[in-house]
Design a protein around this motif. Structure first.
Motif, mmCIF file in Angstrom:
data_model
loop_
_atom_site.group_PDB
_atom_site.id
_atom_site.type_symbol
_atom_site.label_atom_id
_atom_site.label_comp_id
_atom_site.label_asym_id
_atom_site.label_seq_id
_atom_site.Cartn_x
_atom_site.Cartn_y
_atom_site.Cartn_z
ATOM 1 N N CYS A 101 -2.938 8.812 9.276
ATOM 2 C CA CYS A 101 -3.658 7.510 8.044
ATOM 3 C C CYS A 101 -4.023 9.141 7.865
ATOM 4 O O CYS A 101 -4.782 10.093 8.692
ATOM 5 C CB CYS A 101 -4.874 7.000 9.004
ATOM 6 S SG CYS A 101 -4.385 5.251 10.187
ATOM 7 N N ASP B 184 5.157 6.344 9.101
ATOM 8 C CA ASP B 184 5.054 5.922 7.913
ATOM 9 C C ASP B 184 3.676 6.810 7.859
ATOM 10 O O ASP B 184 3.021 7.497 9.157
ATOM 11 C CB ASP B 184 4.653 4.798 7.899
ATOM 12 C CG ASP B 184 4.642 4.076 6.122
ATOM 13 O OD1 ASP B 184 4.291 4.855 5.379
ATOM 14 O OD2 ASP B 184 4.948 2.868 5.976
ATOM 15 N N ILE C 131 -0.531 5.884 6.072
ATOM 16 C CA ILE C 131 -1.744 5.104 5.182
ATOM 17 C C ILE C 131 -2.538 6.485 4.854
ATOM 18 O O ILE C 131 -3.505 6.592 5.123
ATOM 19 C CB ILE C 131 -2.052 4.231 6.201
ATOM 20 C CG1 ILE C 131 -0.944 3.325 6.782
ATOM 21 C CG2 ILE C 131 -3.160 3.166 5.442
ATOM 22 C CD1 ILE C 131 -1.562 2.366 7.453
ATOM 23 N N PHE D 299 -7.809 2.819 2.727
ATOM 24 C CA PHE D 299 -6.524 2.030 2.757
ATOM 25 C C PHE D 299 -7.155 -0.099 2.895
ATOM 26 O O PHE D 299 -8.186 0.096 3.065
ATOM 27 C CB PHE D 299 -5.932 2.013 3.811
ATOM 28 C CG PHE D 299 -7.042 1.859 5.045
ATOM 29 C CD1 PHE D 299 -6.821 1.064 6.063
ATOM 30 C CD2 PHE D 299 -6.434 3.085 5.397
ATOM 31 C CE1 PHE D 299 -7.573 1.546 6.841
ATOM 32 C CE2 PHE D 299 -7.218 3.736 7.296
ATOM 33 C CZ PHE D 299 -7.714 2.426 7.473
ATOM 34 N N LYS D 300 -6.939 -0.611 1.683
ATOM 35 C CA LYS D 300 -6.950 -1.937 1.992
ATOM 36 C C LYS D 300 -6.019 -2.089 4.178
ATOM 37 O O LYS D 300 -5.275 -1.554 3.961
ATOM 38 C CB LYS D 300 -6.117 -1.898 0.843
ATOM 39 C CG LYS D 300 -7.018 -1.958 -0.643
ATOM 40 C CD LYS D 300 -5.164 -2.423 -1.590
ATOM 41 C CE LYS D 300 -6.196 -2.145 -3.135
ATOM 42 N NZ LYS D 300 -5.933 -0.959 -3.583
ATOM 43 N N ASP E 17 -4.535 -4.908 3.869
ATOM 44 C CA ASP E 17 -2.989 -5.211 3.269
ATOM 45 C C ASP E 17 -2.180 -4.794 4.066
ATOM 46 O O ASP E 17 -0.829 -5.027 4.747
ATOM 47 C CB ASP E 17 -3.257 -6.167 2.269
ATOM 48 C CG ASP E 17 -3.181 -7.544 1.930
ATOM 49 O OD1 ASP E 17 -4.616 -7.716 2.761
ATOM 50 O OD2 ASP E 17 -3.381 -7.984 1.387
ATOM 51 N N ARG E 18 -2.500 -3.386 3.721
ATOM 52 C CA ARG E 18 -1.224 -2.218 3.991
ATOM 53 C C ARG E 18 -1.482 -1.921 5.224
ATOM 54 O O ARG E 18 -0.147 -1.934 5.141
ATOM 55 C CB ARG E 18 -2.380 -1.052 3.030
ATOM 56 C CG ARG E 18 -1.675 -0.096 3.225
ATOM 57 C CD ARG E 18 -0.005 0.368 2.144
ATOM 58 N NE ARG E 18 0.494 1.294 2.319
ATOM 59 C CZ ARG E 18 1.309 2.541 3.398
ATOM 60 N NH1 ARG E 18 1.710 1.441 3.941
ATOM 61 N NH2 ARG E 18 2.505 3.976 3.302
ATOM 62 N N ILE E 19 -2.285 -1.870 5.374
ATOM 63 C CA ILE E 19 -2.331 -1.373 7.765
ATOM 64 C C ILE E 19 -1.272 -2.413 8.025
ATOM 65 O O ILE E 19 -0.341 -2.273 8.574
ATOM 66 C CB ILE E 19 -3.815 -1.333 7.945
ATOM 67 C CG1 ILE E 19 -4.362 -0.503 7.720
ATOM 68 C CG2 ILE E 19 -3.528 -2.095 9.738
ATOM 69 C CD1 ILE E 19 -4.404 0.420 9.177
ATOM 70 N N GLN F 72 0.999 -4.715 6.593
ATOM 71 C CA GLN F 72 1.816 -4.771 6.247
ATOM 72 C C GLN F 72 2.652 -3.598 7.132
ATOM 73 O O GLN F 72 3.912 -3.237 7.334
ATOM 74 C CB GLN F 72 2.125 -4.186 4.516
ATOM 75 C CG GLN F 72 2.962 -4.852 3.599
ATOM 76 C CD GLN F 72 2.813 -4.471 2.620
ATOM 77 O OE1 GLN F 72 2.051 -3.454 1.954
ATOM 78 N NE2 GLN F 72 3.506 -5.279 1.113
ATOM 79 N N THR F 73 2.042 -2.525 7.315
ATOM 80 C CA THR F 73 2.883 -1.696 7.595
ATOM 81 C C THR F 73 3.139 -1.702 9.221
ATOM 82 O O THR F 73 3.260 -1.122 9.940
ATOM 83 C CB THR F 73 2.148 0.029 7.384
ATOM 84 O OG1 THR F 73 2.072 0.327 6.232
ATOM 85 C CG2 THR F 73 2.800 1.246 8.004
#
Length: 120
Positions: free
Chosen positions: A81, A100, A102, A106-107, A109-111, A113-114
């Motif tokens: 992050c 990956d 982030i 962050f949103k 959802d992004r966390i 999803q990843t």
């Protein structure tokens, strides 16, 4: 879904934010570290399935901790992050084997999803 996730961030509220997002979505086996030094010790002791780690921290940065973790366990799964404007460090993290990254803020959802993509 009992994958163990190690959250590493020197900001307690960031850890809480990520923890809340993950626990609401079925990831309940979560351990935390407040800096890279503790993260490396916990990685050795706990063997988490995934590490979600901040780049900028005291004692040992996320980059240093990532390097140490990947040296010990080349197959370790790590997501970094970072705040905006840390592109050079992000590139370094990917070179060292981060799967990956982030960007903060962050949103949720992004966390999710990843994490789901990597542990799925």
């Amino acid at each position: 879904m009992d994958k163990k996730i190690l959250l590493v961030d020197d900001a307690a509220f960031m850890r809480m934010l990520i923890r809340d997002t993950l626990t609401k979505n079925g990831f309940t086996n979560i351990i935390e570290a407040a800096d890279g030094e503790i993260a490396c010790q916990m990685f050795d002791a706990e063997s988490p399935d995934l590490v979600v780690m901040d780049i900028t921290m005291p004692n040992k940065t996320g980059i240093e901790a990532l390097s140490e973790i990947k040296t010990k366990n080349p197959s370790a799964k790590v997501i970094m992050c970072s705040a905006m404007g840390q592109e050079a460090m992000v590139v370094e993290a990917i070179k060292l084997g981060a799967l990956d990254f982030i960007v903060k803020p962050f949103k949720p959802d992004r966390i999710l999803q990843t994490v789901t993509k990597i542990l799925g």
